[in-house]
Design an enzyme around this catalytic site. Structure first.
Site, PDB file in Angstrom:
ATOM      1  CG  PHE A   1     -14.330   2.437   6.449  1.00 27.51           C
ATOM      2  CD1 PHE A   1     -13.818   1.498   5.557  1.00 27.51           C
ATOM      3  CD2 PHE A   1     -15.085   1.982   7.522  1.00 27.51           C
ATOM      4  CE1 PHE A   1     -14.042   0.146   5.729  1.00 27.51           C
ATOM      5  CE2 PHE A   1     -15.318   0.616   7.705  1.00 27.51           C
ATOM      6  CZ  PHE A   1     -14.786  -0.295   6.801  1.00 27.51           C
TER       7      PHE A   1
ATOM      8  NE  ARG B   1      -6.703 -12.612   4.591  1.00 25.78           N
ATOM      9  CZ  ARG B   1      -7.425 -11.494   4.607  1.00 25.78           C
ATOM     10  NH1 ARG B   1      -7.181 -10.510   3.727  1.00 25.78           N
ATOM     11  NH2 ARG B   1      -8.379 -11.318   5.478  1.00 25.78           N
TER      12      ARG B   1
ATOM     13  CD  GLU C   1      -8.356  -9.506  -4.281  1.00 29.29           C
ATOM     14  OE1 GLU C   1      -9.186  -8.956  -3.550  1.00 29.29           O
ATOM     15  OE2 GLU C   1      -7.270  -9.945  -3.865  1.00 29.29           O
TER      16      GLU C   1
ATOM     17  CG  ASN D   1      -4.005  -2.686   6.643  1.00 36.96           C
ATOM     18  OD1 ASN D   1      -3.784  -2.222   5.527  1.00 36.96           O
ATOM     19  ND2 ASN D   1      -5.059  -3.437   6.905  1.00 36.96           N
TER      20      ASN D   1
ATOM     21  CG  HIS E   1      -5.237  -6.371  -0.903  1.00 34.60           C
ATOM     22  ND1 HIS E   1      -6.488  -6.486  -0.328  1.00 34.60           N
ATOM     23  CD2 HIS E   1      -5.188  -7.286  -1.910  1.00 34.60           C
ATOM     24  CE1 HIS E   1      -7.163  -7.427  -0.993  1.00 34.60           C
ATOM     25  NE2 HIS E   1      -6.391  -7.929  -1.953  1.00 34.60           N
TER      26      HIS E   1
ATOM     27  CB  THR F   1      -8.041  -5.955   9.255  1.00 41.26           C
ATOM     28  OG1 THR F   1      -8.528  -7.101   8.550  1.00 41.26           O
ATOM     29  CG2 THR F   1      -8.248  -4.706   8.409  1.00 41.26           C
TER      30      THR F   1
ATOM     31  CE1 TYR G   1      -9.473  -2.939  -0.052  1.00 36.61           C
ATOM     32  CE2 TYR G   1      -8.946  -0.816  -1.021  1.00 36.61           C
ATOM     33  CZ  TYR G   1      -8.568  -1.937  -0.303  1.00 36.61           C
ATOM     34  OH  TYR G   1      -7.276  -2.057   0.165  1.00 36.61           O
TER      35      TYR G   1
ATOM     36  CE  LYS H   1      -3.979  -2.234   2.192  1.00 33.20           C
ATOM     37  NZ  LYS H   1      -5.048  -2.109   3.201  1.00 33.20           N
TER      38      LYS H   1
ATOM     39  NE  ARG I   1      -2.922  -6.105   6.909  1.00 33.18           N
ATOM     40  CZ  ARG I   1      -4.046  -6.612   6.413  1.00 33.18           C
ATOM     41  NH1 ARG I   1      -4.716  -7.530   7.097  1.00 33.18           N
ATOM     42  NH2 ARG I   1      -4.506  -6.220   5.245  1.00 33.18           N
TER      43      ARG I   1
HETATM   44  N1  UDP Z   1     -10.379  -0.831   6.511  1.00 34.45           N
HETATM   45  C1  UDP Z   1     -10.513   0.337   7.270  1.00 34.45           C
HETATM   46  N2  UDP Z   1     -11.379   0.328   8.340  1.00 34.45           N
HETATM   47  C2  UDP Z   1     -12.111  -0.776   8.675  1.00 34.45           C
HETATM   48  C3  UDP Z   1     -11.981  -1.931   7.899  1.00 34.45           C
HETATM   49  C4  UDP Z   1     -11.098  -1.942   6.814  1.00 34.45           C
HETATM   50  O1  UDP Z   1      -9.860   1.343   7.006  1.00 34.45           O
HETATM   51  O2  UDP Z   1     -12.870  -0.714   9.665  1.00 34.45           O
HETATM   52  C5  UDP Z   1      -9.454  -0.833   5.366  1.00 34.45           C
HETATM   53  C6  UDP Z   1      -8.111  -1.517   5.674  1.00 34.45           C
HETATM   54  O3  UDP Z   1      -7.072  -0.833   4.974  1.00 34.45           O
HETATM   55  C7  UDP Z   1      -8.309  -2.912   5.105  1.00 34.45           C
HETATM   56  C8  UDP Z   1      -9.161  -2.614   3.878  1.00 34.45           C
HETATM   57  O4  UDP Z   1     -10.031  -1.563   4.280  1.00 34.45           O
HETATM   58  O5  UDP Z   1      -7.074  -3.517   4.789  1.00 34.45           O
HETATM   59  C9  UDP Z   1      -9.972  -3.790   3.368  1.00 34.45           C
HETATM   60  O6  UDP Z   1     -10.766  -4.282   4.421  1.00 34.45           O
HETATM   61  P1  UDP Z   1     -10.918  -5.848   4.661  1.00 34.45           P
HETATM   62  O7  UDP Z   1     -12.020  -6.042   5.634  1.00 34.45           O
HETATM   63  O8  UDP Z   1     -11.030  -6.571   3.343  1.00 34.45           O
HETATM   64  O9  UDP Z   1      -9.546  -6.227   5.416  1.00 34.45           O
HETATM   65  P2  UDP Z   1      -8.251  -7.047   4.942  1.00 34.45           P
HETATM   66  O10 UDP Z   1      -8.718  -8.160   4.032  1.00 34.45           O
HETATM   67  O11 UDP Z   1      -7.344  -6.075   4.229  1.00 34.45           O
HETATM   68  O12 UDP Z   1      -7.636  -7.565   6.209  1.00 34.45           O
HETATM   69 MG    MG Z   2      -9.932  -8.034   2.372  1.00 36.77          MG
END
Ligand code: UDP
Ligand code: MG
Length: 153
Positions: free
Chosen positions: A57, A85, A126, A112, A115, A91, A49, A9, A102
């Site tokens: 957000f 993962r 993707e 974080n 992705h 997250t 997204y 990112k 992270r």
């Molecule tokens: N995100 C955020 N606030 C939240 C949840 C997600 O800013 O409450 C952002 C964060 O950068 C995250 C991305 O949105 O990596 C995608 O969310 P997801 O739930 O898919 O999490 P990830 O798969 O990245 O762990």
């Molecule tokens: Mg995700």
């Protein structure tokens, strides 16, 4: 072998952590089969997204992803989706476990570091969203028998 998408990112690019984060995946034994720098668009991020489109957000997260170019990469390995993962961690960087990417590099939910695709099905979608097939390479790393037993592949 599975393939999965990782995006370094903007926070990672700005903090000068590209090499360090790529190194974490390399040291794990994942094989890099594609990588490029690209400046994402709002349109592409809306697809990427889409699962967040009802969230307050949504726009903030998309905007943060195009403050500067990102690095998109494709990593290959047995069970690569889950392995990546697990390496990425939860997250929210504040409560991601130490030892995860992270957990080690982030104090934020949004900023974080990476992705990572969350399932094999998502990874396929993707990867085709971010890469042309000609940008993903097929090769066998010369250390393959130090990475896996012969009954694993
Ligand atoms: N995100 C955020 N606030 C939240 C949840 C997600 O800013 O409450 C952002 C964060 O950068 C995250 C991305 O949105 O990596 C995608 O969310 P997801 O739930 O898919 O999490 P990830 O798969 O990245 O762990
Ligand atoms: Mg995700």
């Amino acid at each position: 072998m599975e393939r999965t998408l990782v995006i370094l990112k903007p926070c990672t690019v700005q903090r000068g952590l590209i090499g360090e984060i790529i190194s974490r995946f390399e040291k794990k034994g994942l094989v890099l089969v594609g990588m490029k720098m690209t400046w994402l668009t709002d349109e592409l991020l809306s697809e990427h997204y889409a699962h967040l489109k009802e969230k307050s957000f949504f726009q903030r997260v998309k905007d943060a992803m195009r403050t500067c170019p990102v690095i998109v990469c494709c990593w290959e390995g047995i069970d690569a989706v889950e392995a990546v993962r697990t390496l990425a961690g939860k997250t929210n960087g504040r409560n991601a476990a130490p030892g995860t990417i992270r957990g080690d590099y982030s104090m934020s939910v949004q900023e974080n570091i990476v992705h990572a695709s969350d399932s094999l099905e998502t990874a396929k979608v993707e990867l085709s969203r971010f890469f042309d097939p000609s940008e993903l390479y097929e090769y066998t790393p010369s250390n393959i028998w130090s990475l896996y037993a012969n009954d694993e592949i």
